[in-house]
Scaffold this motif. Sequence first.
Motif, PDB file in Angstrom:
ATOM      1  N   SER A 198     -20.649  38.942 -59.435  1.00 47.19           N
ATOM      2  CA  SER A 198     -20.613  39.932 -58.364  1.00 47.19           C
ATOM      3  C   SER A 198     -20.158  39.292 -57.057  1.00 47.19           C
ATOM      4  O   SER A 198     -19.955  39.978 -56.074  1.00 47.19           O
ATOM      5  N   SER A 199     -20.023  37.969 -57.077  1.00 47.54           N
ATOM      6  CA  SER A 199     -19.659  37.121 -55.924  1.00 47.54           C
ATOM      7  C   SER A 199     -20.776  37.030 -54.881  1.00 47.54           C
ATOM      8  O   SER A 199     -20.591  36.440 -53.834  1.00 47.54           O
ATOM      9  N   THR A 252     -14.394  32.625 -59.639  1.00 41.76           N
ATOM     10  CA  THR A 252     -13.643  33.879 -59.759  1.00 41.76           C
ATOM     11  C   THR A 252     -12.728  34.002 -58.540  1.00 41.76           C
ATOM     12  O   THR A 252     -13.033  33.468 -57.474  1.00 41.76           O
ATOM     13  N   LEU A 253     -11.594  34.697 -58.724  1.00 41.47           N
ATOM     14  CA  LEU A 253     -10.689  35.019 -57.620  1.00 41.47           C
ATOM     15  C   LEU A 253     -10.414  36.507 -57.708  1.00 41.47           C
ATOM     16  O   LEU A 253     -10.342  37.055 -58.809  1.00 41.47           O
ATOM     17  N   SER A 254     -10.232  37.170 -56.550  1.00 33.47           N
ATOM     18  CA  SER A 254      -9.894  38.585 -56.601  1.00 33.47           C
ATOM     19  C   SER A 254      -9.147  39.016 -55.356  1.00 33.47           C
ATOM     20  O   SER A 254      -9.494  38.632 -54.241  1.00 33.47           O
ATOM     21  N   SER A 255      -8.096  39.821 -55.548  1.00 36.67           N
ATOM     22  CA  SER A 255      -7.361  40.378 -54.409  1.00 36.67           C
ATOM     23  C   SER A 255      -7.791  41.812 -54.140  1.00 36.67           C
ATOM     24  O   SER A 255      -7.228  42.488 -53.288  1.00 36.67           O
ATOM     25  N   LYS A 256      -8.784  42.303 -54.889  1.00 38.00           N
ATOM     26  CA  LYS A 256      -9.267  43.668 -54.681  1.00 38.00           C
ATOM     27  C   LYS A 256     -10.370  43.666 -53.623  1.00 38.00           C
ATOM     28  O   LYS A 256     -11.131  42.714 -53.512  1.00 38.00           O
ATOM     29  N   ARG A 257     -10.439  44.770 -52.901  1.00 32.72           N
ATOM     30  CA  ARG A 257     -11.520  44.917 -51.927  1.00 32.72           C
ATOM     31  C   ARG A 257     -12.852  44.791 -52.670  1.00 32.72           C
ATOM     32  O   ARG A 257     -13.045  45.391 -53.727  1.00 32.72           O
ATOM     33  N   ALA A 258     -13.737  43.977 -52.147  1.00 35.13           N
ATOM     34  CA  ALA A 258     -15.033  43.798 -52.798  1.00 35.13           C
ATOM     35  C   ALA A 258     -15.763  45.132 -52.811  1.00 35.13           C
ATOM     36  O   ALA A 258     -15.616  45.941 -51.889  1.00 35.13           O
ATOM     37  N   PRO A 259     -16.550  45.405 -53.853  1.00 31.61           N
ATOM     38  CA  PRO A 259     -17.293  46.660 -53.872  1.00 31.61           C
ATOM     39  C   PRO A 259     -18.209  46.757 -52.654  1.00 31.61           C
ATOM     40  O   PRO A 259     -18.746  45.763 -52.199  1.00 31.61           O
ATOM     41  N   MET A 260     -18.352  47.989 -52.150  1.00 34.32           N
ATOM     42  CA  MET A 260     -19.285  48.191 -51.036  1.00 34.32           C
ATOM     43  C   MET A 260     -20.679  47.832 -51.506  1.00 34.32           C
ATOM     44  O   MET A 260     -21.087  48.229 -52.599  1.00 34.32           O
ATOM     45  N   ARG A 274     -16.575  44.101 -60.557  1.00 38.36           N
ATOM     46  CA  ARG A 274     -15.580  43.620 -59.618  1.00 38.36           C
ATOM     47  C   ARG A 274     -14.424  43.106 -60.469  1.00 38.36           C
ATOM     48  O   ARG A 274     -14.636  42.447 -61.474  1.00 38.36           O
TER      49      ARG A 274
END
Lengths: 194, 426
Positions: free
Chosen positions: A141-142, A153-161, A172
């Motif tokens: 969940s970071s 983990t890496l992500s270019s998506k907006r983190a969940p609110m 995520r």
Amino acid sequence: MNHDTYTDNYIRGILNGVKSIAMVGASPVNVRPSYFAFKYLAERGYDMIPVNPGHVGKSLLGKPFVASLADIGRPVDMIDIFRNSSHIMPVVEEALGLSPLPKVIWMQLGARDDAAATKAEAVGIKVVMNRCPKIEYGRLSSEISWMGVNSRTLSSKRAPMPTQGMRLSLNRMSVGGGETAASDRAAKNKTETT
Amino acid sequence: MTDRLPGFSTLAVHAGAQPDPTTGARATPIYQTTSFVFNDADHAASLFGLQSFGNIYTRIGNPTNAVLEERVAALEGGTAALAVASGHAAQVVVLQQLMKPGDEIIAARKLYGGSINQFTHAFKSFGWNVAWADPDEIESFERAVTPHTKAMFIESIANPSGSVTDIEAIAAVARKAGVPLIVDNTLATPYLIKPIDHGADIVVHSLTKFLGGHGNSLGGIIVDAGTFDWSKDNKYPMLSEPRPEYHGIKIQETFGNFAFAIACRVLGLRDLGPALSPFNAFMILTGIETLPLRMQKHCDNAKAVAEFLAGHPAVAAVNYAGLPGDKYNNLARKYAPKGAGAVFTFSLKGGYDAGVNLVSNLRLFSHLANVGDTRSLVIHPASTTHSQLDDAAKIKSGAAPDVVRLSIGIEDKDDLIADLDQALRA
């Protein structure tokens, strides 16, 4: 299957799929790691069941202790074993007597019993060894990144609110990130020598 | 099946950072705040009791700093990291977790002069004793081991000499002695050398140098390799014994393979206080995004400048591990095949006076006490960074009176060579 490393998708699938978790070896002492993990998972909405014959009659965060898996009296999705490697097999054997069978058997950080894992996998149960569900949830969940931990983990998506306060969603989208190979090697060497 | 592992340059840009959940901001926001509201009393208690991950107060953690921590941990292959105010602060915080009065640390004699001062004077006043060993003679580390030894400390590429350390050989000595190996990886950065791959248990950096890379922000960081078992004997009670300030929690038992980084945060940074400003963390993060590009250019320029100096009639000797025939060239080929770094020393036939003349005649090189800037830098260590050492110690640490240190920037190499050439002729 290979139990030295797990893909993020495997772990995420398990943590997303299970709803009830029986924690064998849960402690009511609020500085024990099992208490930390129990509380964290309960706060994230899992139906937690504390299993510890030494504390029957008491409850943990409002959930009554049961003495054994058989005493739960209802289906349970995952067994989280908070015991040393040498105490794993009897718990797995007990779990294999449940009907319906649990979907997942999870052994805590430092605990590994390959023979017990093979037995469980033979009847279709997914197995995770030498991991902590709290750490894995926090990592995927970071959330754990807030402590400077390498979430891998890496992500270019907006983190969940954040929901329910500052709790992030497990759902995520991410790809694999930085590895911690040296640490994994050290853990493996340690379990092999103990 | 395993997850695909991203490359170093991808981690340098992405690790630790994701778009902000509230605003969608793509760059990491600067969370310039001292403190963070709690959801309720139970949430506050959980955070203070270390039961939940989250933010309390910027002296203990900050979301901008956390992105920097995760990024450097990912680049080094560590399990976790803790950012602090400076490289010196990183060293104090690390050793506070390991040392009690009367304990000893074995340190390489070839260290940054500021570290030699810190170890010799400040640490001595804490009752932490240092035994110096020679990184060119591995047996000297083995000989220095006593029952009070708690750690070994080396630089991957030493400042100012630019010599490359045989990390694996010293890691083997540390493992045999049952103590962690701490590697200061400031001059190499993980782009050139990843000490954890060679057996380091803890990596420290001055982020001020190549990682930040632009000479604008101080910072330091501690990376936990997750490799050391702190509980196997009673040598490291900060990690293995119940902590009274946290109701009896045992740090390693609770936090597993990132316990050392947590101890540095909740016992070290919390109580000693050298927190990194979130603004500095942002500047350093921005620098790290271009680390692979900059570091390669630094190294390529350094090699060209070292080759030029080696052929110059006014130059007595060049100590650059990237040059064939250099004493450390074999170690550089093994540990840093992409380049031997960009900090090195050389000596002039004209001795001390020629060095002083050179420094004053340079027009592009800046005369100052830093390394790892985009700009090329020059200094005379004997009269500055290493001035507090006596002559014998200066020579042993690679800062003899006739030695000039360069930190090669990312300008055009021909302009750097032309500047040195005119200054050497002037």
